[in-house]
Design a protein around this motif. Structure first.
Motif, PDB file in Angstrom:
ATOM      1  N   VAL A  56       0.408  -1.024   0.250  1.00 16.68           N
ATOM      2  CA  VAL A  56      -0.114  -0.043  -0.113  1.00 16.68           C
ATOM      3  C   VAL A  56       1.507   1.217   0.376  1.00 16.68           C
ATOM      4  N   ARG A  57       0.782   2.458  -0.409  1.00 13.59           N
ATOM      5  CA  ARG A  57       1.514   3.185  -0.972  1.00 13.59           C
ATOM      6  C   ARG A  57       1.024   4.713   0.450  1.00 13.59           C
ATOM      7  N   LEU A  58       2.445   4.519   0.362  1.00 14.79           N
ATOM      8  CA  LEU A  58       2.870   6.178   2.175  1.00 14.79           C
ATOM      9  C   LEU A  58       2.872   7.717   1.258  1.00 14.79           C
ATOM     10  N   PRO A  59       2.246   7.895   1.653  1.00 14.52           N
ATOM     11  CA  PRO A  59       1.098   7.905   3.671  1.00 14.52           C
ATOM     12  C   PRO A  59       0.293   7.660   2.982  1.00 14.52           C
ATOM     13  N   LEU A  60      -0.385   6.682   4.425  1.00 18.12           N
ATOM     14  CA  LEU A  60      -1.763   6.485   3.952  1.00 18.12           C
ATOM     15  C   LEU A  60      -2.396   6.771   3.554  1.00 18.12           C
ATOM     16  N   GLU A  61      -3.333   6.031   3.152  1.00 16.94           N
ATOM     17  CA  GLU A  61      -4.424   7.024   2.353  1.00 16.94           C
ATOM     18  C   GLU A  61      -6.580   6.393   2.916  1.00 16.94           C
ATOM     19  N   ARG A  62      -5.757   5.604   3.154  1.00 17.25           N
ATOM     20  CA  ARG A  62      -7.138   5.078   5.001  1.00 17.25           C
ATOM     21  C   ARG A  62      -6.227   4.400   5.760  1.00 17.25           C
ATOM     22  N   GLY A  63      -7.328   4.407   6.258  1.00 14.94           N
ATOM     23  CA  GLY A  63      -7.122   3.355   7.855  1.00 14.94           C
ATOM     24  C   GLY A  63      -7.423   1.992   7.165  1.00 14.94           C
ATOM     25  N   ILE A  64      -6.665   1.085   8.483  1.00 17.68           N
ATOM     26  CA  ILE A  64      -6.803  -0.480   8.287  1.00 17.68           C
ATOM     27  C   ILE A  64      -7.877  -0.741   9.540  1.00 17.68           C
ATOM     28  N   TRP A  65      -8.596  -1.853   9.579  1.00 21.10           N
ATOM     29  CA  TRP A  65      -8.880  -2.700  10.384  1.00 21.10           C
ATOM     30  C   TRP A  65      -8.264  -4.407  10.096  1.00 21.10           C
ATOM     31  N   VAL A  66      -8.141  -4.530  11.429  1.00 21.57           N
ATOM     32  CA  VAL A  66      -8.024  -5.676  12.029  1.00 21.57           C
ATOM     33  C   VAL A  66      -9.200  -6.496  12.229  1.00 21.57           C
ATOM     34  N   ASP A  67     -10.035  -7.696  11.277  1.00 20.23           N
ATOM     35  CA  ASP A  67     -10.867  -7.977  11.898  1.00 20.23           C
ATOM     36  C   ASP A  67     -10.749  -9.188  12.745  1.00 20.23           C
ATOM     37  N   SER A  68     -11.363  -8.733  13.811  1.00 26.15           N
ATOM     38  CA  SER A  68     -10.331  -9.917  15.151  1.00 26.15           C
ATOM     39  C   SER A  68     -11.868 -11.065  15.189  1.00 26.15           C
ATOM     40  N   GLY A  69     -13.101 -10.771  14.619  1.00 22.27           N
ATOM     41  CA  GLY A  69     -14.325 -11.413  14.561  1.00 22.27           C
ATOM     42  C   GLY A  69     -13.937 -13.023  14.033  1.00 22.27           C
ATOM     43  N   ARG A  70     -14.989 -13.063  14.279  1.00 21.26           N
ATOM     44  CA  ARG A  70     -15.127 -15.357  14.263  1.00 21.26           C
ATOM     45  C   ARG A  70     -15.539 -15.607  12.897  1.00 21.26           C
ATOM     46  N   THR A  71     -16.974 -14.620  13.093  1.00 20.61           N
ATOM     47  CA  THR A  71     -17.890 -14.873  11.956  1.00 20.61           C
ATOM     48  C   THR A  71     -17.297 -14.414  10.495  1.00 20.61           C
ATOM     49  N   ALA A  72     -16.400 -13.681  10.462  1.00 24.38           N
ATOM     50  CA  ALA A  72     -15.697 -13.124   9.111  1.00 24.38           C
ATOM     51  C   ALA A  72     -15.043 -14.142   8.296  1.00 24.38           C
ATOM     52  N   SER A  73     -15.044 -15.295   8.543  1.00 21.81           N
ATOM     53  CA  SER A  73     -14.183 -16.308   7.255  1.00 21.81           C
ATOM     54  C   SER A  73     -14.526 -17.650   8.299  1.00 21.81           C
ATOM     55  N   GLU A  74     -14.590 -18.905   7.620  1.00 23.63           N
ATOM     56  CA  GLU A  74     -14.514 -20.035   7.416  1.00 23.63           C
ATOM     57  C   GLU A  74     -13.013 -19.838   8.931  1.00 23.63           C
ATOM     58  N   ALA A  75     -11.817 -19.961   8.312  1.00 21.02           N
ATOM     59  CA  ALA A  75     -10.809 -19.701   9.201  1.00 21.02           C
ATOM     60  C   ALA A  75     -10.746 -18.974   9.962  1.00 21.02           C
ATOM     61  N   ALA A  76     -11.205 -18.229  10.191  1.00 17.69           N
ATOM     62  CA  ALA A  76     -11.730 -17.310  11.862  1.00 17.69           C
ATOM     63  C   ALA A  76     -12.069 -18.320  12.682  1.00 17.69           C
ATOM     64  N   ALA A  77     -13.852 -18.968  11.589  1.00 19.11           N
ATOM     65  CA  ALA A  77     -14.173 -19.394  12.827  1.00 19.11           C
ATOM     66  C   ALA A  77     -13.145 -20.889  13.669  1.00 19.11           C
ATOM     67  N   LEU A  78     -12.670 -21.205  12.965  1.00 21.06           N
ATOM     68  CA  LEU A  78     -11.800 -22.617  13.830  1.00 21.06           C
ATOM     69  C   LEU A  78     -10.659 -22.305  14.930  1.00 21.06           C
ATOM     70  N   THR A  79     -11.170 -20.876  15.075  1.00 24.66           N
ATOM     71  CA  THR A  79     -10.126 -20.689  15.679  1.00 24.66           C
ATOM     72  C   THR A  79     -10.204 -19.933  17.153  1.00 24.66           C
ATOM     73  N   ASP A  80      -9.998 -19.959  18.161  1.00 27.26           N
ATOM     74  CA  ASP A  80     -10.777 -19.684  19.819  1.00 27.26           C
ATOM     75  C   ASP A  80     -10.891 -18.886  20.119  1.00 27.26           C
ATOM     76  N   SER A  81     -11.657 -17.617  20.273  1.00 28.03           N
ATOM     77  CA  SER A  81     -11.702 -16.546  20.446  1.00 28.03           C
ATOM     78  C   SER A  81     -10.949 -15.643  20.615  1.00 28.03           C
ATOM     79  N   ASP A  82     -10.251 -15.929  21.605  1.00 27.11           N
ATOM     80  CA  ASP A  82      -9.058 -15.267  22.371  1.00 27.11           C
ATOM     81  C   ASP A  82      -8.067 -15.367  22.106  1.00 27.11           C
ATOM     82  N   ARG A  83      -7.947 -16.461  21.546  1.00 29.16           N
ATOM     83  CA  ARG A  83      -6.704 -16.321  20.153  1.00 29.16           C
ATOM     84  C   ARG A  83      -6.634 -15.495  19.220  1.00 29.16           C
ATOM     85  N   LEU A  84      -7.666 -15.835  18.867  1.00 29.84           N
ATOM     86  CA  LEU A  84      -8.116 -14.676  17.652  1.00 29.84           C
ATOM     87  C   LEU A  84      -7.702 -13.334  17.730  1.00 29.84           C
ATOM     88  N   ARG A  85      -8.713 -12.603  19.237  1.00 33.09           N
ATOM     89  CA  ARG A  85      -8.201 -11.420  19.296  1.00 33.09           C
ATOM     90  C   ARG A  85      -6.704 -11.146  20.026  1.00 33.09           C
TER      91      ARG A  85
END
Length: 659
Positions: free
Chosen positions: A431-460
């Motif tokens: 991504v180009r610098l300076p950053l042109e938009r913010g970044i969101w690291v999705d810690s939700g278990r419903t976000a993807s199939e891989a996330a659903a298989l990960t423990d909530s605390d570990r995912l966070r």
């Protein structure tokens, strides 16, 4: 000093040989019209556009792209010309956005031949418009000035040209869009041509071909009155706008955040050339053999060229497989439509022949794909070790000898991308610098199939560790003292992942906890955004308070929206929307489900952020064929102390600089 213009504001031009640089969140068509003393465009010959890019004293890009450089020599214009209007339009029928309100606000800069910015303008407030008059250069009492216009047209290019008095505006607009659709002016720069062996041809000594292939930025010539305009390979949509767009599941909507100013290095020496290939052999790949003004820019363009090549190779293979399956079905339908062939040996033979043809076509397609993948893998093996720290993975040895730079690099690596056809072939996500938009690291278990298989605390925890790695990388690539990191951790739950930053002493202050801490940090950054915006609009940068840190700021927020009241949520949305234009950026760790109580109120916030994940997930799409790319988050090698070493280098550089 650069004049940062708002709509209607003008500024005197100190020179007549100029370059106009355009940066947009998606591919746009860039052109310019010449107007007489009344601002009237007298005919099609007074318009420079991708199908007719050159006029006396004016040259524009020959393709639609996310970035443009237009060359202007005001002294070479005809005497009857009193106005030059720079126009931008969204290409029609290429699968991109159809209105400016759903993409990042375009940014336009008027610069001298040496790249020094004279005036800049961010075209905010656009919504349903698909074409816009960005700015105009006009003659007043013998002197030339620039005025920020920002006039949008919902009916598109035809309405804009008609508004300037052009007869036959609809026909010309249609011909321009047709040129784009025919790939005479492509919305994404085409990959370099391939040899019969399938190798990508590289330019070895700078730009010379004025055709549609991407060329390097122009170098100041010795005698020519107008410089050749060119557009380097750019991501067509910045998931940032990384050439990867945000998740297709996120609904579109008006996003309005500004593009920070660009800085460019001096023209480089010609890149190295590869030894000539023997007949029948693939050319040996060379790191940095794409076009660009510096090695960083050449590597940046080369990486995006590899990304596009992989996207198109996979698309061709998948299309061939689909065709083979469709052809088999059609042959079976024709053969078995006769009831006499449905039983007995005739039917079996028809099925076997159809399947054999399908397998043959599929095998041929796979052979071509394997050849392309092998060439790309060889190129990746050469490019990866040559990457600078900002582009390199954490396992690259370049980090162990890293020194904090004195100049900001072009881009930053956020992770890797790959496709299922060859998961081991990874393309850096830049991504180009300076950053042109913010970044969101999705810690939700419903976000993807891989996330659903990960423990909530570990995912966070993984999400916060990912955010820390990004913050550390940003600290390591900015010059000393020009980047500060603030952390909001309302419940103090991220003490473990934050320990490297806290122990190294690189944060602007201790992580803020509790409602009072949240309110204090948000009020501080909101005040900074307000003051800088007012100073820019008033042209009074010297009047800023002496205690105000005007360097780039990063706000890391953990576990949003916990610990945020309605006022804090409103302030965070304000920082996400207005902060990037004045150097305040957001890096947020959040589970969208946790914020469901806010309903659609937060939808603009989620849309404005680049979503990444702490676990591998196929949620990013490219702008060419829409592949679902698997994003791999950055990780440090097991047992490595590279993160601590890099942060120690940041601390040492700050002490040496007295910051």
């Amino acid at each position: 000093m650069t004049a940062e213009l708002v709509r209607g504001q003008n500024h005197t031009l100190p020179q007549t040989r100029l370059e106009i640089r355009v940066s947009a969140g998606s591919p746009v068509v860039a052109g310019a019209t010449l107007g007489d003393e009344n601002g009237v465009v007298r005919g099609a010959e007074w318009i420079a556009h991708p199908g007719s890019p050159q006029l006396p004293g004016l040259e524009v890009s020959q393709q639609a792209a996310a970035g443009h450089r237009l060359a202007v020599d005001l002294e070479a214009l005809p005497e009857t010309v009193h106005r030059v209007t720079v126009l931008l339009a969204l290409p029609v029928g290429v699968g991109g956005p159809t209105r400016f309100g759903t993409t990042a606000a375009p940014f336009v800069a008027v610069t001298g031949l040496d790249g020094t910015e004279i005036a800049t303008f961010t075209l905010t407030g656009l919504d349903a418009e698909s074409a816009v008059s960005a700015l105009e250069l006009y003659r007043r009492q013998g002197a030339w000035k620039v005025r920020a216009v920002g006039q949008g047209y919902a009916a598109g290019l035809a309405e804009m040209l008609a508004d300037q008095g052009l007869a036959g505006a609809a026909e010309l607009a249609a011909s321009i869009q047709e040129a784009v659709a025919r790939s005479l002016a492509r919305s994404v720069a085409p990959p370099p041509p391939r040899t019969p062996e399938g190798d990508r041809v590289r330019q070895a000594s700078g730009p010379s071909d004025p055709g549609p292939a991407p060329a390097a930025p122009p170098q100041p010539p010795a005698a020519t009155p107008v410089q050749p305009a060119a557009t380097p390979v750019q991501p067509a949509a910045d998931p940032g706008t990384a050439s990867v767009s945000a998740s297709a599941s996120t609904p579109g909507g008006p996003i309005n955040y500004a593009h920070p100013r660009r800085q460019h290095a001096a023209p480089p020496t010609p890149p190295p050339t590869a030894p000539p290939a023997q007949p029948g052999q693939a050319a040996q790949p060379v790191a940095g053999d794409a076009t660009g003004w510096s090695m960083d820019e050449r590597l940046y363009n080369q990486i995006w060229g590899m990304f596009e090549d992989l996207a198109r190779a996979a698309a061709a293979y998948r299309s061939a497989v689909d065709f083979a399956e469709s052809r088999m079905d059609q042959e079976l339908d024709r053969s078995l439509s006769d009831p006499r062939n449905r039983i007995g040996g005739a039917g079996d033979r028809a099925r076997e022949e159809a399947r054999a043809k399908r397998d043959e076509l599929t095998a041929r397609a796979r052979e071509v794909l394997d050849r392309d993948l092998a060439q790309l893998a060889a190129e990746a093996a050469v490019v990866e070790p040559a990457l600078p720290a900002a582009y390199a993975g954490w396992d690259n040895p370049v980090w162990h000898a890293h020194r904090i730079p004195m100049e900001l690099p072009m881009a930053l690596r956020l992770g890797d991308l790959h496709l299922p056809e060859r998961t081991g072939l990874r393309i850096p996500l830049l991504v180009r610098l300076p950053l042109e938009r913010g970044i969101w690291v999705d810690s939700g278990r419903t976000a993807s199939e891989a996330a659903a298989l990960t423990d909530s605390d570990r995912l966070r925890r993984l999400a916060m560790e990912t955010a820390v790695l990004h913050a550390a990388r940003l600290l390591a690539v900015y010059p000393p003292g020009e980047f500060s990191v603030h952390v909001i951790d309302p419940a103090g739950s991220a003490a473990g992942p934050l320990a490297p930053l806290v122990d190294a002493g690189v944060l602007a202050g201790p992580p803020a906890a509790g409602p009072q801490g949240v309110a204090s940090v948000l009020a501080h950054l909101t005040r900074r955004v307000d003051l800088v915006q007012m100073a820019v609009r008033a042209g009074a940068a010297d009047s800023l308070p002496p205690d105000l840190d005007t360097g780039e700021q990063l706000l890391v927020v953990n576990d949003f929206p916990h610990g945020f009241d309605d006022r804090a949520v409103t302030q965070l949305r304000y920082l996400a929307d207005e902060g990037p234009a004045v150097g305040v950026h957001l890096l947020m760790v959040a589970d969208r489900e946790d914020a469901s109580a806010y309903g659609p109120v937060l939808d603009p916030l989620w849309r404005s952020l680049l979503r990444i994940t702490p676990v591998a997930d196929s949620h990013l799409a490219d702008p060419w064929v829409g592949h679902a790319w698997t994003y791999e988050p950055p990780v440090t090698p097991p047992g490595s102390r590279v993160l601590e070493q890099v942060l120690a280098a940041v601390t040492a550089a700050r002490r040496a600089a007295g910051r």
